[in-house]
Every structure is written in structure tokens, then in C-alpha cells.
Design an enzyme around this catalytic site. Structure first.
Site, PDB file in Angstrom:
ATOM      1  N   ASN A 139      -7.100  12.778  37.387  1.00  0.00           N
ATOM      2  CA  ASN A 139      -6.695  12.223  38.680  1.00  0.00           C
ATOM      3  C   ASN A 139      -5.440  12.978  39.115  1.00  0.00           C
ATOM      4  O   ASN A 139      -4.361  12.753  38.572  1.00  0.00           O
ATOM      5  CB  ASN A 139      -6.400  10.718  38.507  1.00  0.00           C
ATOM      6  N   TRP A 140      -5.615  13.857  40.083  1.00  0.00           N
ATOM      7  CA  TRP A 140      -4.489  14.713  40.491  1.00  0.00           C
ATOM      8  C   TRP A 140      -3.505  13.970  41.385  1.00  0.00           C
ATOM      9  O   TRP A 140      -2.432  14.490  41.706  1.00  0.00           O
ATOM     10  CB  TRP A 140      -5.006  15.962  41.214  1.00  0.00           C
ATOM     11  N   LYS A 141      -3.870  12.793  41.846  1.00  0.00           N
ATOM     12  CA  LYS A 141      -3.011  11.973  42.714  1.00  0.00           C
ATOM     13  C   LYS A 141      -2.528  12.795  43.929  1.00  0.00           C
ATOM     14  O   LYS A 141      -3.278  13.614  44.443  1.00  0.00           O
ATOM     15  CB  LYS A 141      -1.851  11.391  41.905  1.00  0.00           C
TER      16      LYS A 141
ATOM     17  N   HIS B 200      -7.859   2.113  41.550  1.00  0.00           N
ATOM     18  CA  HIS B 200      -6.746   2.595  40.727  1.00  0.00           C
ATOM     19  C   HIS B 200      -5.549   1.666  40.922  1.00  0.00           C
ATOM     20  O   HIS B 200      -5.325   1.143  42.015  1.00  0.00           O
ATOM     21  CB  HIS B 200      -6.382   4.032  41.119  1.00  0.00           C
TER      22      HIS B 200
ATOM     23  N   GLU C 146      -2.544   2.164  41.375  1.00  0.00           N
ATOM     24  CA  GLU C 146      -1.617   2.525  42.460  1.00  0.00           C
ATOM     25  C   GLU C 146      -2.142   2.064  43.813  1.00  0.00           C
ATOM     26  O   GLU C 146      -1.354   1.762  44.717  1.00  0.00           O
ATOM     27  CB  GLU C 146      -1.341   4.038  42.420  1.00  0.00           C
TER      28      GLU C 146
ATOM     29  N   GLU D  69      -6.991   0.932  32.258  1.00  0.00           N
ATOM     30  CA  GLU D  69      -5.705   1.619  32.412  1.00  0.00           C
ATOM     31  C   GLU D  69      -4.579   0.591  32.412  1.00  0.00           C
ATOM     32  O   GLU D  69      -4.269   0.004  33.468  1.00  0.00           O
ATOM     33  CB  GLU D  69      -5.682   2.385  33.734  1.00  0.00           C
TER      34      GLU D  69
ATOM     35  N   GLY E 287       1.854   6.901  33.666  1.00  0.00           N
ATOM     36  CA  GLY E 287       2.965   7.725  34.128  1.00  0.00           C
ATOM     37  C   GLY E 287       4.297   7.377  33.492  1.00  0.00           C
ATOM     38  O   GLY E 287       5.342   7.821  33.944  1.00  0.00           O
TER      39      GLY E 287
ATOM     40  N   SER F  53      -0.932   7.825  30.080  1.00  0.00           N
ATOM     41  CA  SER F  53      -0.166   8.808  29.310  1.00  0.00           C
ATOM     42  C   SER F  53      -0.978   9.438  28.174  1.00  0.00           C
ATOM     43  O   SER F  53      -0.451   9.688  27.087  1.00  0.00           O
ATOM     44  CB  SER F  53       1.127   8.179  28.778  1.00  0.00           C
TER      45      SER F  53
ATOM     46  N   GLY G 243      -3.798  11.373  34.211  1.00  0.00           N
ATOM     47  CA  GLY G 243      -2.970  11.660  35.377  1.00  0.00           C
ATOM     48  C   GLY G 243      -2.159  12.923  35.147  1.00  0.00           C
ATOM     49  O   GLY G 243      -2.635  14.047  35.317  1.00  0.00           O
ATOM     50  N   GLY G 244      -0.909  12.763  34.719  1.00  0.00           N
ATOM     51  CA  GLY G 244       0.024  13.879  34.570  1.00  0.00           C
ATOM     52  C   GLY G 244      -0.544  15.071  33.812  1.00  0.00           C
ATOM     53  O   GLY G 244      -0.387  16.225  34.241  1.00  0.00           O
TER      54      GLY G 244
HETATM   55  C1  PEP Z   1      -3.568   7.450  35.896  1.00  0.00           C
HETATM   56  O1  PEP Z   1      -2.810   7.297  36.861  1.00  0.00           O
HETATM   57  O2  PEP Z   1      -4.765   7.189  36.024  1.00  0.00           O
HETATM   58  C2  PEP Z   1      -2.998   7.911  34.635  1.00  0.00           C
HETATM   59  C3  PEP Z   1      -3.663   7.662  33.545  1.00  0.00           C
HETATM   60  O3  PEP Z   1      -1.798   8.577  34.705  1.00  0.00           O
HETATM   61  P1  PEP Z   1      -0.985   9.223  33.468  1.00  0.00           P
HETATM   62  O4  PEP Z   1      -1.967   9.932  32.590  1.00  0.00           O
HETATM   63  O5  PEP Z   1      -0.006  10.127  34.100  1.00  0.00           O
HETATM   64  O6  PEP Z   1      -0.341   8.065  32.750  1.00  0.00           O
END
Ligand code: PEP
Length: 255
Positions: free
Chosen positions: A9-11, A96, A98, A168, A174, A214, A235-236
């Protein structure tokens, strides 16, 4: 045996030129590989056409981070599942955390979006998970069960193929804080048992439940070794070619 998925997920990162570079790097890293599972990248809307030119189907699928609950018409700023399909997407993230948090999206909207995704012939990745306060209050299991119960039985045409789940925990997104493999396994088992109650044992056995929060190359193998963890939503670490490839490598090793 369930196929794993590693989804990025590049957000709100990666415009068209950076996105092409990232997607092409992932494609090149996987060139000639027959994966045991599926890789997916979800760029911002405006980057989707550029990425579609380099990644559209095996081994790297293309997805969107969101879609409208409407099909077409006077809905300024919205993008429908049908348009995403035309642009080359096969998957859409829905719910998601967010979007739950910042856009205040609700179960009713999630149901409508997933129905639109399915009507367009795409796969929905439905995200759910508890907040830190909810875990600290001892309510993590109840929250997750309620999130699943509020949506899954109301989706008109869900199958294990067109509906992927992603647990999640919001406190791990994050933050650099990851659920331990034990917590992840426990919550995935709770989720799978909930799906059994809502949609039946055949659906639950076949359902892919991804872990998100994470996840990185150094912890992916341990998380993915858990019997009810079927891959990750990243994500990251999905923004760096070598990290995303490292997570796929971990999945290939242990799943
Ligand atoms: C996400 O937002 O779906 C996610 C898992 O982010 P991160 O890996 O950065 O925690």
C-alpha cells in the site's frame, strides 16, 4: 493450501515517475520467478496508469487504495471500480484504518464499495483491526469480530477468491511496533473463527487473511510462518524495492 499474498500500500507516496521506477524494480527482481503466491502493488490513483504499463498481472498485480461506492454520474472527485478495472487494476483496498479514521468511513459504505468492486469483477481486500485503546481495554477480539460481522454477511456475492481479508492492528501501522507472531496468530485465528460463524467453514478455510502493521524483511518470515497468516499488507516497507522483495522472499521461504 492457501496462496500467500504480499501487498504493498503506497498510500500518498509515489507519483507516476517514481511509481514506475518502483514497480519496474519489483518486476525485474521477480523476473523469471514463478511465485508460490501473489504480489500486489497499490499506488495512488494518478500513478495507476503509469504502473499499469509495467505491472499488470502475474507476478505483480495492480490495485487501488480505495474506490467509490457509486458506479458513475455526478460524483465529483470519485473513482469507480469499473474505471479502475479499465485502468488495469485487479484489486481494491477497502476499509483501511486511515480511511476509517480520516474519512470516517462506515460499515454501510464498506459493503457498498465491496459490492461495486465485485460487480466490476475485481477482488476486494477488506481491512480491519483494533485501536491501541481497544487492545488496552481488553476489547481487541470483540472489536475485530464486530468489524467482520458488520460487513461480511451483507456483501452480496463474496467468495474466498474475490474477498481477501487483512488484519491490521492500528497500533502497529506505521509505528514501527509489530504484533508478535503469537498475537498475530491469535488474532488471525479469532478472525478465521468469526468468518466460520458468518460465512461457513469452507469459506473460512479458504479465506486469505493478511497481516499488516510494520511488517518488514526482518520480521516477515516469523509472522508468515503462523498457520493462519496468509501473507502481508505492507505500508512503509513497500516503498523500497529491496524491502518489498525481501518480504516476498520471506513468504516464498516459509509458506
Ligand atoms: C498499512 O498501512 O497498511 C501498513 C501496514 O503500514 P506499515 O507497514 O507502514 O505499518
Amino acid at each position: 493450501m492457501r496462496r500467500y499474498m504480499v501487498a504493498g500500500n503506497w498510500k500518498l507516496n509515489m507519483g507516476p515517475s517514481a511509481g514506475v521506477e518502483l514497480a519496474a524494480g519489483i518486476q525485474n527482481g521477480l523476473a523469471g520467478c514463478t511465485l508460490k503466491g501473489d504480489a500486489l502493488v497499490c499506488p495512488p490513483y494518478v500513478t495507476i496508469p503509469a504502473v499499469a504499463a509495467v505491472a499488470q498481472g502475474q507476478p505483480v498485480y495492480l490495485g487501488a487504495q480505495n474506490c467509490s461506492d457509486q458506479d458513475q454520474g455526478a460524483y465529483t472527485g470519485q473513482v469507480s471500480a469499473g474505471l479502475l478495472k479499465e485502468a488495469g487494476c485487479s484489486h481494491v483496498l477497502v476499509a483501511h484504518s486511515e480511511r476509517r479514521q480520516y474519512q470516517k468511513e462506515t460499515d454501510d459504505l464498506f459493503v457498498a464499495k465491496i459490492d461495486r468492486v465485485h460487480a466490476a469483477g475485481l477482488v476486494a481486500v477488506f481491512c480491519f483491526g483494533e485501536l491501541l485503546e481497544e487492545r488496552q481495554a481488553g476489547n481487541a477480539e470483540d472489536v475485530v469480530k464486530a468489524q467482520l460481522a458488520g460487513v461480511l454477511p451483507r456483501v452480496a456475492s463474496a467468495t474466498p477468491e474475490n474477498l481477501i481479508l487483512a488484519y491490521e492492528p492500528v497500533w502497529a501501522i506505521g509505528t514501527g511496533e509489530t504484533a508478535t507472531p503469537e498475537i498475530a496468530q491469535h488474532m488471525h485465528k479469532v478472525s478465521r473463527d468469526a468468518v466460520t460463524g458468518l460465512l461457513g467453514p469452507d469459506f473460512a478455510d479458504a479465506a486469505r487473511i493478511l497481516y499488516g502493521g510494520s511488517c518488514k524483511p526482518s520480521n516477515a518470515a516469523e509472522l508468515f510462518s503462523q498457520p493462519d497468516v496468509d501473507g502481508g499488507l505492507i505500508g512503509g516497507a513497500s516503498l523500497k524495492i529491496e524491502d518489498f522483495l525481501g518480504i516476498i522472499e520471506a513468504a516464498e521461504k516459509v509458506m
